[in-house]
Motif scaffolding. Structure first.
Motif, PDB file in Angstrom:
ATOM      1  N   ILE A 174       0.867  -1.175   0.000  1.00 23.53           N
ATOM      2  CA  ILE A 174       0.000   0.000   0.000  1.00 23.53           C
ATOM      3  C   ILE A 174       0.904   1.225   0.000  1.00 23.53           C
ATOM      4  O   ILE A 174       1.506   1.578   1.017  1.00 23.53           O
ATOM      5  CB  ILE A 174      -0.949   0.015   1.207  1.00 23.53           C
ATOM      6  CG1 ILE A 174      -1.802  -1.250   1.233  1.00 23.53           C
ATOM      7  CG2 ILE A 174      -1.840   1.253   1.164  1.00 23.53           C
ATOM      8  CD1 ILE A 174      -2.738  -1.342   2.419  1.00 23.53           C
ATOM      9  N   ASN A 175       1.021   1.847  -1.140  1.00 24.00           N
ATOM     10  CA  ASN A 175       1.890   3.007  -1.310  1.00 24.00           C
ATOM     11  C   ASN A 175       1.155   4.301  -0.978  1.00 24.00           C
ATOM     12  O   ASN A 175      -0.063   4.333  -0.824  1.00 24.00           O
ATOM     13  CB  ASN A 175       2.407   3.076  -2.742  1.00 24.00           C
ATOM     14  CG  ASN A 175       3.459   2.033  -3.038  1.00 24.00           C
ATOM     15  OD1 ASN A 175       3.161   0.848  -3.121  1.00 24.00           O
ATOM     16  ND2 ASN A 175       4.693   2.483  -3.217  1.00 24.00           N
ATOM     17  N   LEU A 176       1.926   5.363  -0.882  1.00 25.65           N
ATOM     18  CA  LEU A 176       1.420   6.731  -0.729  1.00 25.65           C
ATOM     19  C   LEU A 176       0.534   6.895   0.496  1.00 25.65           C
ATOM     20  O   LEU A 176      -0.483   7.598   0.464  1.00 25.65           O
ATOM     21  CB  LEU A 176       0.684   7.169  -2.001  1.00 25.65           C
ATOM     22  CG  LEU A 176       1.535   7.240  -3.271  1.00 25.65           C
ATOM     23  CD1 LEU A 176       0.691   7.618  -4.464  1.00 25.65           C
ATOM     24  CD2 LEU A 176       2.691   8.218  -3.103  1.00 25.65           C
ATOM     25  N   LEU A 177       0.931   6.256   1.594  1.00 23.00           N
ATOM     26  CA  LEU A 177       0.266   6.498   2.870  1.00 23.00           C
ATOM     27  C   LEU A 177       0.745   7.839   3.429  1.00 23.00           C
ATOM     28  O   LEU A 177       1.949   8.078   3.531  1.00 23.00           O
ATOM     29  CB  LEU A 177       0.589   5.386   3.858  1.00 23.00           C
ATOM     30  CG  LEU A 177       0.059   3.989   3.522  1.00 23.00           C
ATOM     31  CD1 LEU A 177       0.683   2.957   4.459  1.00 23.00           C
ATOM     32  CD2 LEU A 177      -1.452   3.949   3.611  1.00 23.00           C
ATOM     33  N   SER A 178      -0.176   8.712   3.805  1.00 26.20           N
ATOM     34  CA  SER A 178       0.200   9.955   4.472  1.00 26.20           C
ATOM     35  C   SER A 178       0.496   9.663   5.935  1.00 26.20           C
ATOM     36  O   SER A 178      -0.270   8.963   6.606  1.00 26.20           O
ATOM     37  CB  SER A 178      -0.920  10.989   4.371  1.00 26.20           C
ATOM     38  OG  SER A 178      -1.069  11.440   3.046  1.00 26.20           O
TER      39      SER A 178
END
Length: 340
Positions: A174-178
């Motif tokens: 799961i990419n681009l987690l803030s």
């Protein structure tokens, strides 16, 4: 050929993959009890990395059946330093109870007098509260971080192993987690406000000897979220690679990739300038390393030799008729050799 997975159980009655391939979400249902292979070969982990241009943090909870690993790393990109500490527990055999899905489920009882890790996950809203004693130089590590998704798209792959029909790897990135929150380590106290990261959610039955290459990027460039997952090296990937590119809330499937690690005096120079290429020419990246997080754990028949290298990516990825160019975004690339 790239085969997209359909919904349903991951394994059949024989403990073999129902399908090999990729997806943009966790469409297959994983159940540890359905595994028919030697239970000592089961390996499950949740690995988080998040950071900004100044610092990065990596956290791991892994249950590899014969042993569990609790680990934390702090990376200082300005000073080009890293600190890592890992604690092990032997013969856990699934007692850590890692969730069967990444969509929901907590890891909240991972503690003793040396560490206390809580990975809280309520419908994809994640809260990481961690303590680890003596990360380095008698300094303890603490963090309190909240992670939120920016997209419902992720990289999912179900990979078999040739000649081992009951061995498989089911993986989601799961990419681009803030990331928002803070960590403390000795004299360092840092607050993340505009930081991004990735979850590496892995479940499977692995063969004894493997080498893999993996790279992840998560960042913000000229008003847009930019990320990728690139990798290869283990299992039978004829049904699908694990390569994807992420742009804002969209995800695009890529085919092959090659990590070109430079050589120096006949050996791989992990702190030299890498390039990333593909046969189709849709991947053209330069990677300038800052830190090599190197470890070599060797215990007789068990060995894990890792070079996880953090640095800055620049270049172009071409997907769906468009070219996406970015410069100096921090990510990592690794080469890992395991006998496990």
């Amino acid at each position: 050929m790239q085969h997209e997975l359909s919904k349903g159980p991951l394994l059949n009655d024989k403990g073999e993959l129902n399908e090999a391939g990729y997806a943009f979400s966790l469409v297959k249902e994983y159940n540890r009890n359905h595994i028919k292979a030697n239970k000592a070969r089961i390996k499950e982990w949740d690995y988080y990395y998040f950071g900004d241009d100044e610092y990065g943090v990596a956290l791991t909870i892994a249950d590899n059946s014969y042993m569990a690993l609790i680990s934390a790393s702090v990376l200082d990109f300005k000073e080009k330093k890293e600190w890592t500490k890992s604690y092990m527990k032997w013969f856990t055999n699934g007692e850590l109870c890692l969730p069967s899905s990444s969509e929901d489920g907590d890891l909240s009882d991972i503690e003793d007098n040396k560490y206390d890790f809580k990975f809280i996950n309520k419908n994809g809203d994640r809260h990481l509260i961690c303590y680890l004693k003596n990360l380095r130089d008698k300094y303890d590590f603490r963090c309190d971080i909240k992670l939120t998704k920016n997209s419902n798209k992720s990289m999912v792959i179900a990979t078999p192993f040739k000649d081992h029909p009951r061995h498989f790897y089911y993986n989601q990135k799961i990419n681009l987690l803030s990331a928002e929150g803070n960590f403390t380590f000795g004299p360092i106290t840092h607050k993340f406000s505009k930081a991004y990261g990735v979850l590496d959610w892995g479940r499977g039955v692995w063969t004894y000897s493997n080498t893999w290459y993996w790279s992840s990027l998560n960042g913000f460039y000229k008003g847009h979220l930019v990320g990728f997952n690139l990798g290869y090296g283990f299992g039978d990937t004829s049904a699908a690679s694990e390569n994807m590119f992420f742009y804002d809330d969209k995800a695009y499937k890529l085919e092959d990739v090659k990590f070109n690690i430079p050589l120096k005096d006949g050996k791989e120079d992990y702190l030299g300038k890498w390039t990333f290429t593909s046969e189709k020419g849709d991947i053209d990246l330069v990677f300038e390393p800052l830190i090599d997080r190197y470890s070599n754990t060797n215990a007789l028949i068990i060995q894990s030799k890792q070079h996880q290298v953090f640095g800055k990516f620049s270049g172009t990825i071409k997907v769906a008729g468009n070219s996406y160019t970015f410069d100096n975004l921090i990510g990592f690339a690794e080469k890992v050799k395991n006998r496990w």
